[in-house]
Scaffold this motif. Structure first.
Motif: not given
Length: 324
Positions: A58, A84, A86-87, A91, A95, A313
């Motif tokens: 990442q 991936h 996403p969390r 993320g 995507n 984030q």
């Protein structure tokens, strides 16, 4: 004797074919789970360091384009962040960037490391790819120098089967080693014919169309990540505030002043980045300055500051401010 001169000259024939073959130009992107060797491959194809590479997953956040100039084709490489599950909000945004990119390119290269078993992450990506019907897809087995030929053959077979299971056929399957420069040229040869007929889209000397400030920020970020492998995996963002030529310098001794902020998420991380007596931040500056000077072709004075942007984030406002 006369009959001999009528023999075709293969070189002349090839030259003639080259002259009549239409020039092609278009976009390709490499996809794969984080750390599958996408950026390293981009750099190997372009022949210069344009995408940020690090053995931390990442690290590619921006769509960095590398441009491969060939007599017969121009290949513009779009390097997307790894896809991936996403969390975080970041993320999910990443995507979305990936899917938008896939819909707009002419060729997709799916990267799978030779030394790692096909995992759920890979299947998740290939399943998404299967949904993109028109775009030709190439499977690239990266890091082929790390395994014996038997293991490599098994990996090639596994990726071929995965395509079949999901109801599509790979346009090509090719093993490469970007580090050993093995089959990198062949990969470009295989991608070129899949691009649409078009004159070059970028001038000859261009290697990337990323704004310079973004590339400078990426080089600083890469250097900042290097010292703190495990302590701050993704919580570093860099914003270049300004890049200005120093006034009153003679024309033959220019100096570019660059002021940049390194953002972290929590005050406790500040010490990690700055290091004892500021040593680590100094190292980050020295290391990234070398790369920036090579990129811009001019001496640079780099002024770095570390700032806290709390939980950036997960915060839409902060994400926007930091360019995501």
């Amino acid at each position: 004797m006369g009959a001999m001169s009528a023999r075709p000259n293969p070189e002349a024939a090839a030259r003639q074919a080259e002259n009549t073959a239409p020039h092609r130009a278009g976009f390709a992107c490499f996809v794969g789970r984080p750390n599958a060797g996408k950026s390293t491959l981009t750099n190997a194809l372009v022949g210069q360091k344009v995408a940020i590479t690090s053995n931390r997953p990442q690290t590619t956040r921006h769509t960095v384009r590398g441009i491969v100039h060939r007599p017969d084709a121009q290949l513009i490489l779009v390097d997307t962040p790894g896809l991936h599950k996403p969390r975080t909000l970041l993320g999910e945004r990443l995507n979305d960037v990936v899917r938008t990119t896939w819909a707009e390119v002419d060729v997709i290269g799916f990267c799978l490391p030779a030394d790692q078993k096909l995992g759920p992450g890979d299947k998740y990506i290939v399943k998404e790819l299967a949904g993109i019907k028109k775009t030709p897809k190439i499977a690239i087995i990266t890091k082929s120098d790390l395994v014996e030929s038997k293991q490599l053959a098994e990996q090639l077979l596994a990726v071929s089967r995965l395509g079949e299971e999901l109801g599509f056929e790979w346009a090509e399957i090719i093993p490469v080693s970007a580090v050993k420069d093995d089959q990198v040229g062949l990969l470009a040869d295989l991608i070129a014919p899949l691009l649409p007929e078009s004159p070059p889209l970028y001038p000859e000397g261009d290697l990337t169309d990323e704004p310079e400030m973004v590339m400078v920020a990426e080089l600083i970020r890469e250097a900042a990540l290097e010292g703190v492998r495990d302590e701050l995996p993704h919580s570093i963002a860099v914003v270049v505030e300004e890049m200005l030529p120093r006034e009153d310098r003679p024309a033959d001794k220019p100096l570019l002043d660059i002021h940049a902020n390194v953002y972290i998420e929590r005050p406790s991380q500040k010490g990690i980045i700055i290091g004892p007596k500021g040593k680590r931040l100094k190292d980050v500056g020295t290391k990234s300055r070398k790369h920036i000077e090579a990129l811009l072709g001019t001496p640079v004075f780099l002024d770095l500051h570390v700032k806290v942007a709390k939980d950036w984030q997960r915060d839409p406002k902060q994400l926007r401010k930091l360019g995501f």
